[in-house]
Write a protein that holds these residues in place. Structure first.
Motif, PDB file in Angstrom:
ATOM      1  N   PRO A   1       0.832  -1.206   0.000  1.00  0.00           N
ATOM      2  CA  PRO A   1       0.000   0.000   0.000  1.00  0.00           C
ATOM      3  C   PRO A   1       0.869   1.260   0.000  1.00  0.00           C
ATOM      4  CG  PRO A   1      -0.048  -1.093   2.155  1.00  0.00           C
ATOM      5  CD  PRO A   1       0.751  -1.982   1.243  1.00  0.00           C
ATOM      6  N   ALA A   2       0.257   2.388  -0.300  1.00  0.00           N
ATOM      7  CA  ALA A   2       1.004   3.654  -0.362  1.00  0.00           C
ATOM      8  C   ALA A   2       1.706   3.939   0.961  1.00  0.00           C
ATOM      9  CB  ALA A   2       0.032   4.784  -0.689  1.00  0.00           C
ATOM     10  N   ARG A   3       2.917   4.487   0.884  1.00  0.00           N
ATOM     11  CA  ARG A   3       3.641   4.910   2.098  1.00  0.00           C
ATOM     12  C   ARG A   3       3.808   6.416   2.148  1.00  0.00           C
ATOM     13  NH1 ARG A   3       8.496   0.486   2.800  1.00  0.00           N
ATOM     14  NH2 ARG A   3       7.101  -1.315   2.837  1.00  0.00           N
ATOM     15  N   SER A   4       3.990   6.993   0.968  1.00  0.00           N
ATOM     16  CA  SER A   4       4.301   8.429   0.915  1.00  0.00           C
ATOM     17  C   SER A   4       3.913   8.937  -0.473  1.00  0.00           C
ATOM     18  CB  SER A   4       5.809   8.621   1.142  1.00  0.00           C
ATOM     19  OG  SER A   4       6.201   9.907   0.729  1.00  0.00           O
ATOM     20  N   GLU A   5       3.677  10.224  -0.568  1.00  0.00           N
ATOM     21  CA  GLU A   5       3.421  10.796  -1.894  1.00  0.00           C
ATOM     22  C   GLU A   5       4.713  10.867  -2.711  1.00  0.00           C
ATOM     23  OE1 GLU A   5       0.955  14.217  -2.070  1.00  0.00           O
ATOM     24  OE2 GLU A   5      -0.566  13.346  -0.760  1.00  0.00           O
ATOM     25  N   ARG A   6       5.838  10.506  -2.061  1.00  0.00           N
ATOM     26  CA  ARG A   6       7.108  10.472  -2.798  1.00  0.00           C
ATOM     27  C   ARG A   6       7.478   9.059  -3.243  1.00  0.00           C
ATOM     28  NH1 ARG A   6      11.137  15.209  -0.704  1.00  0.00           N
ATOM     29  NH2 ARG A   6       9.786  16.869  -1.445  1.00  0.00           N
ATOM     30  N   ASP A   7       6.570   8.112  -3.086  1.00  0.00           N
ATOM     31  CA  ASP A   7       6.839   6.772  -3.605  1.00  0.00           C
ATOM     32  C   ASP A   7       7.075   6.871  -5.112  1.00  0.00           C
ATOM     33  OD1 ASP A   7       6.408   5.686  -1.073  1.00  0.00           O
ATOM     34  OD2 ASP A   7       4.294   5.232  -1.474  1.00  0.00           O
ATOM     35  N   VAL A   8       7.999   6.038  -5.596  1.00  0.00           N
ATOM     36  CA  VAL A   8       8.367   6.057  -7.018  1.00  0.00           C
ATOM     37  C   VAL A   8       8.154   4.663  -7.610  1.00  0.00           C
ATOM     38  CG1 VAL A   8      10.255   6.401  -8.667  1.00  0.00           C
ATOM     39  CG2 VAL A   8      10.160   7.806  -6.591  1.00  0.00           C
ATOM     40  N   TYR A   9       7.500   4.598  -8.764  1.00  0.00           N
ATOM     41  CA  TYR A   9       7.265   3.331  -9.462  1.00  0.00           C
ATOM     42  C   TYR A   9       7.999   3.358 -10.806  1.00  0.00           C
ATOM     43  CZ  TYR A   9       3.622   2.545  -6.036  1.00  0.00           C
ATOM     44  OH  TYR A   9       2.948   2.353  -4.856  1.00  0.00           O
ATOM     45  N   ILE A  10       8.743   2.299 -11.061  1.00  0.00           N
ATOM     46  CA  ILE A  10       9.454   2.189 -12.339  1.00  0.00           C
ATOM     47  C   ILE A  10       8.676   1.223 -13.226  1.00  0.00           C
ATOM     48  CG2 ILE A  10      11.642   1.570 -13.466  1.00  0.00           C
ATOM     49  CD1 ILE A  10      11.877   3.926 -11.498  1.00  0.00           C
ATOM     50  N   VAL A  11       8.333   1.687 -14.423  1.00  0.00           N
ATOM     51  CA  VAL A  11       7.489   0.905 -15.332  1.00  0.00           C
ATOM     52  C   VAL A  11       8.237   0.673 -16.645  1.00  0.00           C
ATOM     53  CG1 VAL A  11       5.331   0.919 -16.651  1.00  0.00           C
ATOM     54  CG2 VAL A  11       5.355   1.791 -14.292  1.00  0.00           C
ATOM     55  N   GLU A  12       8.717  -0.557 -16.828  1.00  0.00           N
ATOM     56  CA  GLU A  12       9.302  -0.917 -18.129  1.00  0.00           C
ATOM     57  C   GLU A  12       8.945  -2.360 -18.452  1.00  0.00           C
ATOM     58  OE1 GLU A  12      13.398  -1.600 -18.750  1.00  0.00           O
ATOM     59  OE2 GLU A  12      13.192  -1.335 -20.916  1.00  0.00           O
ATOM     60  N   PRO A  13       7.691  -2.586 -18.910  1.00  0.00           N
ATOM     61  CA  PRO A  13       7.295  -3.960 -19.226  1.00  0.00           C
ATOM     62  C   PRO A  13       7.977  -4.428 -20.510  1.00  0.00           C
ATOM     63  CG  PRO A  13       5.565  -2.442 -19.885  1.00  0.00           C
ATOM     64  CD  PRO A  13       6.643  -1.616 -19.221  1.00  0.00           C
ATOM     65  N   SER A  14       7.792  -5.710 -20.837  1.00  0.00           N
ATOM     66  CA  SER A  14       8.377  -6.242 -22.076  1.00  0.00           C
ATOM     67  C   SER A  14       7.719  -5.553 -23.269  1.00  0.00           C
ATOM     68  CB  SER A  14       8.142  -7.744 -22.143  1.00  0.00           C
ATOM     69  OG  SER A  14       8.743  -8.352 -21.015  1.00  0.00           O
ATOM     70  N   TRP A  15       8.540  -5.272 -24.290  1.00  0.00           N
ATOM     71  CA  TRP A  15       8.020  -4.533 -25.439  1.00  0.00           C
ATOM     72  C   TRP A  15       7.374  -5.465 -26.458  1.00  0.00           C
ATOM     73  CZ3 TRP A  15      12.519  -0.507 -26.425  1.00  0.00           C
ATOM     74  CH2 TRP A  15      12.549   0.368 -25.326  1.00  0.00           C
ATOM     75  N   GLY A  16       8.053  -6.545 -26.838  1.00  0.00           N
ATOM     76  CA  GLY A  16       7.499  -7.526 -27.780  1.00  0.00           C
ATOM     77  C   GLY A  16       6.848  -6.871 -28.988  1.00  0.00           C
ATOM     78  N   ARG A  17       5.573  -7.183 -29.215  1.00  0.00           N
ATOM     79  CA  ARG A  17       4.889  -6.689 -30.424  1.00  0.00           C
ATOM     80  C   ARG A  17       4.557  -5.198 -30.348  1.00  0.00           C
ATOM     81  NH1 ARG A  17      -0.912  -7.020 -30.094  1.00  0.00           N
ATOM     82  NH2 ARG A  17      -1.443  -7.249 -27.913  1.00  0.00           N
TER      83      ARG A  17
END
Ligand SMILES: C[S@@+](CC[C@H](N)C(=O)[O-])C[C@H]1O[C@@H](n2cnc3c(N)ncnc32)[C@H](O)[C@@H]1O
Length: 270
Positions: free
Chosen positions: A162-178
């Motif tokens: 769950p959220a901890r802070s408004e400064r939480d950071v999420y890195i999003v780099e899923p597989s590219w494929g098609r």
């Protein structure tokens, strides 16, 4: 492209096909790592992960799979990402709670490793593929990284965080494929699609705001970055100098996700 660059270009694509084909789930030898460094990054030393250049990896017992050599976010990009996050936070109000970094599609774990060190934050990471997970886990152990890596689907990791802070950071780099088309990267066709990932992040946090970093190639299908944004605010795009000789560059797009439920990206329609 200049005529003199053509052989390097052809060699690069031949290497890419080998790394994603027969060498996909195999650890690269010291020679193969150096060749990959030369063809992907211009020289062997420029292929570097966890701060360790390719020629030193074997001696340091770092093992890199063929697919990871292609897919990974190489040094020094994670350090540049940390710099942008610090810049953004320097001009935004303080937030309560101990912020975390969540590397959802961690692969080698190189982004999470550097962000944890540079920002001094706990890092949680997920990797679904068992072979990539084992390799990443082993390398992170070797370098004494504090990244908490789970062999899990990213949604399971989100469900546990769950959220901890408004400064939480999420890195999003899923597989590219098609999603990698002749018109560029189509973020609605990655696996899983970026709009869907953003929706899961928002719901896992009860819509508490956070920072999201989306990695793309230098060409993105027109509009495919904007469709999922809803009320997300685009803050910055980092465009590091591309590695020669293939000259395709990475882009890192930084967004502040808003708390609006109406802006749920799962409402996106093609
Ligand atoms: C493009 S790579 C990310 C590379 C990473 N940034 C690095 O520096 O090594 C995407 C990774 O996401 C993993 N993956 C794909 N679907 C996933 C899912 N549903 N949950 C977690 N990981 C997933 C793939 O196995 C792959 O290793």
């Amino acid at each position: 492209m200049h005529a003199s660059e053509e052989p390097a270009h052809a060699d690069y694509f031949a290497l890419r096909n080998r790394l994603l084909g027969p060498l996909r789930n195999r650890f690269l030898t010291a020679d193969q790592l150096c060749e990959a460094g030369r063809l992907m990054c211009g020289r062997p030393e420029s292929l570097s992960l966890y701060g360790i250049p390719a020629p030193e990896m074997a001696a340091r017992e770092i093992r890199i799979l063929g697919r990871t050599a292609i897919e990974c976010t190489k040094d020094p990009h994670p350090i540049a990402i940390a710099g942008v996050i610090a810049d953004i936070e320097a001009i935004t109000p303080e937030a309560d709670g101990e912020a975390m970094v969540v590397d959802l599609f961690c692969g080698s774990g190189n982004i999470g490793h550097h962000l944890g060190r540079c920002l001094g934050r706990p890092v949680y990471a997920s990797e679904l593929d068992p072979v990539v997970y084992e390799a990443g886990r082993r390398n992170l152990d070797r370098i004494g990284s504090t990244v908490r890596l789970r062999h899990a689907d990213y949604r399971d990791l989100l469900g546990a965080l769950p959220a901890r802070s408004e400064r939480d950071v999420y890195i999003v780099e899923p597989s590219w494929g098609r999603a990698f088309t002749s018109e560029g990267l189509d973020l609605t066709r990655t696996s899983p699609p970026v709009p869907e990932i953003i929706g899961h992040i928002q719901r896992s946090r009860g819509h508490v705001p956070c920072l999201v970093v989306v990695e793309t190639s230098d060409r993105v299908v027109r509009g495919s970055l904007d469709t999922w944004c809803g009320k997300a605010v685009h803050l910055r795009t980092l465009a590091p100098k591309p590695f020669p000789p293939h000259r395709t560059g990475s882009r890192f797009h930084f967004y502040r996700l808003s708390e609006s439920r109406e802006a749920d990206p799962l409402k996106w329609t093609p």
